[in-house]
Design an enzyme around this catalytic site. Structure first.
Site: not given
Length: 255
Positions: A195-198
Site C-alpha cells: 500500500a505504499a503507492g496507494d
C-alpha cells in the site's frame, strides 16, 4: 473526502465500509453489490519488506460508468479526483470525463500496470506511475535518473501535463514541460511495502488539493509513503498527518 466504489454484501464489505466511516470518509457512493463478493488480496511479504500480491477483484470489477455518473455532483464539487486501475477502464474514463467537464484535476495512479488509451491520458492532470508501470506505458526501462527522465518525456508527449514517477526509496521524479526535479525520499527501515503507492497517491492528492506546488506535494507524499512501509498491513499502515509533518521536519532524506 468521498469514496466511489463497490463492495460485496459480505464480511469484508462490512469491514471496509466501517473502516472508511471510522476515518471520516463519505460512503454514500460505496455500493453493496448483490452478486459479486468484495475484492480481496493475498499478500506475501519478504524479509526485506517487498511484497507480492494475488488479487481477486470481485465487486471492484463491477463498478460501472452508471455508478460514477450517480456521483456526478460530488465529483464536480471536489478539489481533485484520484483514481487507479482496479476498476474497469470504461469506468475510469467516465469519471475522468466528468472531472474534466467540471474543471476538476485528475490524479491517475496507473496500477495495476496496463496500457492506457491516449483519450484517457489527455484528461489526466498528474500521472503517477512507478518504474514498472512507466516502462510499460513509455517503453523505457527505468533504472536510473536518466531513463526516468526519458520515460517521463514520452508520457508528457502523450498530453499529460505532469508526471510524478515514483522511484521507491529514492523518492520521485516530478516532470512537466517546464522542467524536471527529483524529490528525495526518506531513509526508513522497511517492514512491509504493501500500500505504499496507494498512500503516496492519497497524500499527494491532499497536498495538491491544498495548493502546494508539485515538488512540495511530492515531498509530502514521499514522507507518507516512507512512514507506511515501517508498519505491517495496508490500511493500518497509513500514517497520520501529524506523523507526516514530524518526518518532514526532522526526518532523514535518502540520497
Amino acid at each position: 473526502m468521498t469514496f466511489i466504489a463497490r463492495v460485496g454484501q459480505d464480511m469484508f464489505g462490512d469491514q471496509a465500509v466501517a473502516g472508511f466511516r471510522r476515518d471520516g470518509i463519505n460512503t454514500d457512493f460505496v455500493w453493496r453489490d448483490p452478486t459479486a463478493p468484495s475484492g480481496v488480496a493475498m499478500i506475501f511479504v519478504a524479509r526485506d519488506g517487498e511484497n507480492s500480491i494475488a488479487v481477486a477483484g470481485g465487486a471492484n470489477a463491477r463498478l460501472s460508468p452508471a455508478d460514477v455518473k450517480k456521483a456526478k455532483a460530488v465529483i464536480a464539487s471536489a478539489s481533485v479526483l484520484a483514481m487507479q486501475l482496479e476498476t474497469p477502464m470504461e469506468t475510469v474514463q467516465a469519471a475522468a470525463e466528468l472531472a474534466a467537464e467540471a474543471g476538476v484535476g485528475v490524479i491517475l495512479n496507473p496500477a495495476p500496470a496496463q496500457p492506457l488509451p491516449d483519450r484517457l491520458l489527455k484528461l489526466v492532470s498528474i500521472l503517477t506511475p512507478n518504474e514498472t508501470e512507466a516502462e510499460l506505458l513509455a517503453g523505457v526501462r527505468v533504472n536510473n535518473d536518466a531513463t526516468a527522465a526519458k520515460a517521463a518525456d514520452r508520457l508528457l508527449a502523450k498530453g499529460v501535463p505532469a508526471v510524478i514517477l515514483t522511484l521507491g526509496a529514492r523518492g520521485a521524479l516530478v516532470a512537466t514541460k517546464e522542467g524536471k526535479q527529483r524529490v528525495a525520499g526518506f531513509k526508513v527501515r522497511p517492514v512491509d511495502t504493501t500500500a505504499a503507492g496507494d498512500i503516496f497517491n492519497g497524500a499527494l492528492a491532499v497536498a495538491w488539493a491544498e495548493g502546494k506546488p508539485l515538488a512540495e506535494a511530492a515531498r509530502f507524499a514521499n514522507a507518507a509513503g516512507a512512514l507506511s512501509v515501517t508498519k505491517l498491513g495496508a490500511q493500518p499502515s497509513a500514517p497520520t498527518r501529524k506523523a507526516i509533518e514530524r518526518l518532514l521536519r526532522h526526518g532523514r532524506r535518502a540520497s
